[in-house]
Design a protein around this motif. Structure first.
Motif, PDB file in Angstrom:
ATOM      1  N   CYS A 135       0.865  -1.185   0.000  1.00 59.73           N
ATOM      2  CA  CYS A 135       0.000   0.000   0.000  1.00 59.73           C
ATOM      3  C   CYS A 135       0.901   1.235   0.000  1.00 59.73           C
ATOM      4  O   CYS A 135       1.815   1.337   0.828  1.00 59.73           O
ATOM      5  N   ASP A 137       0.301   4.096   0.980  1.00 64.11           N
ATOM      6  CA  ASP A 137       0.071   4.963   2.148  1.00 64.11           C
ATOM      7  C   ASP A 137       0.615   4.377   3.447  1.00 64.11           C
ATOM      8  O   ASP A 137       1.331   5.039   4.188  1.00 64.11           O
ATOM      9  N   CYS A 138       0.257   3.123   3.739  1.00 61.22           N
ATOM     10  CA  CYS A 138       0.656   2.572   5.045  1.00 61.22           C
ATOM     11  C   CYS A 138       1.741   1.502   4.933  1.00 61.22           C
ATOM     12  O   CYS A 138       2.291   1.071   5.943  1.00 61.22           O
ATOM     13  N   CYS A 147      -5.599  -3.288   3.528  1.00 60.62           N
ATOM     14  CA  CYS A 147      -5.427  -2.386   4.666  1.00 60.62           C
ATOM     15  C   CYS A 147      -6.659  -1.501   4.738  1.00 60.62           C
ATOM     16  O   CYS A 147      -7.592  -1.650   3.959  1.00 60.62           O
ATOM     17  N   CYS A 149      -6.685   1.771   4.306  1.00 62.25           N
ATOM     18  CA  CYS A 149      -6.528   3.018   3.552  1.00 62.25           C
ATOM     19  C   CYS A 149      -7.518   3.060   2.402  1.00 62.25           C
ATOM     20  O   CYS A 149      -7.950   2.025   1.906  1.00 62.25           O
ATOM     21  N   ASN A 151      -7.697   3.437  -1.099  1.00 60.75           N
ATOM     22  CA  ASN A 151      -6.818   3.447  -2.269  1.00 60.75           C
ATOM     23  C   ASN A 151      -7.571   3.508  -3.586  1.00 60.75           C
ATOM     24  O   ASN A 151      -6.997   3.273  -4.634  1.00 60.75           O
TER      25      ASN A 151
HETATM   26 ZN    ZN Z   1      -2.759   1.125   3.445  1.00 66.00          ZN
END
Ligand code: ZN
Ligand code: ZN
Length: 165
Positions: A135, A137-138, A147, A149, A151
């Motif tokens: 991911c 972001d994380c 996750c 997030c 996306n």
């Molecule tokens: Zn994520």
């Protein structure tokens, strides 16, 4: 490992079998780590004074996936040819890049095999063709689960709204 070509060096038409294990275990070349010794098999053949090698190299390698950064193992094998010439047999019209000049009667088998393997190593490393990667972001490995997030691809029209809010 030195490999002596003396038995066929001066005998046109003579063959010499090759079956050796080369220890590159732990070495790393272009993102590939050698996990097992390299087994190299093949044959040297004296054709009109030059020695042609037709060989196959096999081993197991470890890579790091380009997408998820996890390491994974894979079997590797490649076939290659090489030509060796005696020092005194330099000929005018041939490119020296096409063959290796012999210094003495032995060749450096490690170097010959390694250089040919490097040419055949994969440029892309994927643990799986369908690897979902990380991911952005994380950093969660998405192969292990989604996750939390968001996306989803954003619609550029909403970017304006985001800025206003
Ligand atoms: Zn994520
Ligand atoms: Zn992966």
């Amino acid at each position: 490992m030195k490999f002596d070509l003396l038995p066929i060096l001066n005998a046109d038409g003579r063959r010499l079998a090759l079956d050796a294990q080369l220890d590159f275990v732990g070495c790393e070349e272009q993102g590939a780590v050698f996990l097992t010794p390299v087994r190299v098999t093949g044959e040297f053949l004296n054709i009109g004074g030059r020695i042609e090698l037709d060989a196959k190299a096999e081993c197991r390698l470890r890579y790091e996936c380009d997408r998820c950064l996890e390491s994974y193992e894979a079997d590797f094998s490649c076939s290659f040819k090489e030509i060796f010439k005696k020092e005194d047999a330099k000929s005018e019209d041939e490119q020296s890049a096409d063959f290796i000049i012999l210094e003495g009667t032995a060749i450096d088998l490690d170097e010959v095999v390694l250089l040919n393997m490097i040419v055949h190593l994969p440029l892309k490393h994927l643990c799986n063709e369908d690897c979902k990667g990380l991911c952005p972001d994380c950093g969660q490995n998405l192969n292990l689960g989604e996750c939390d997030c968001d996306n989803r691809p954003t619609d550029p029209r909403f970017d304006v709204l985001d800025k206003l809010l």
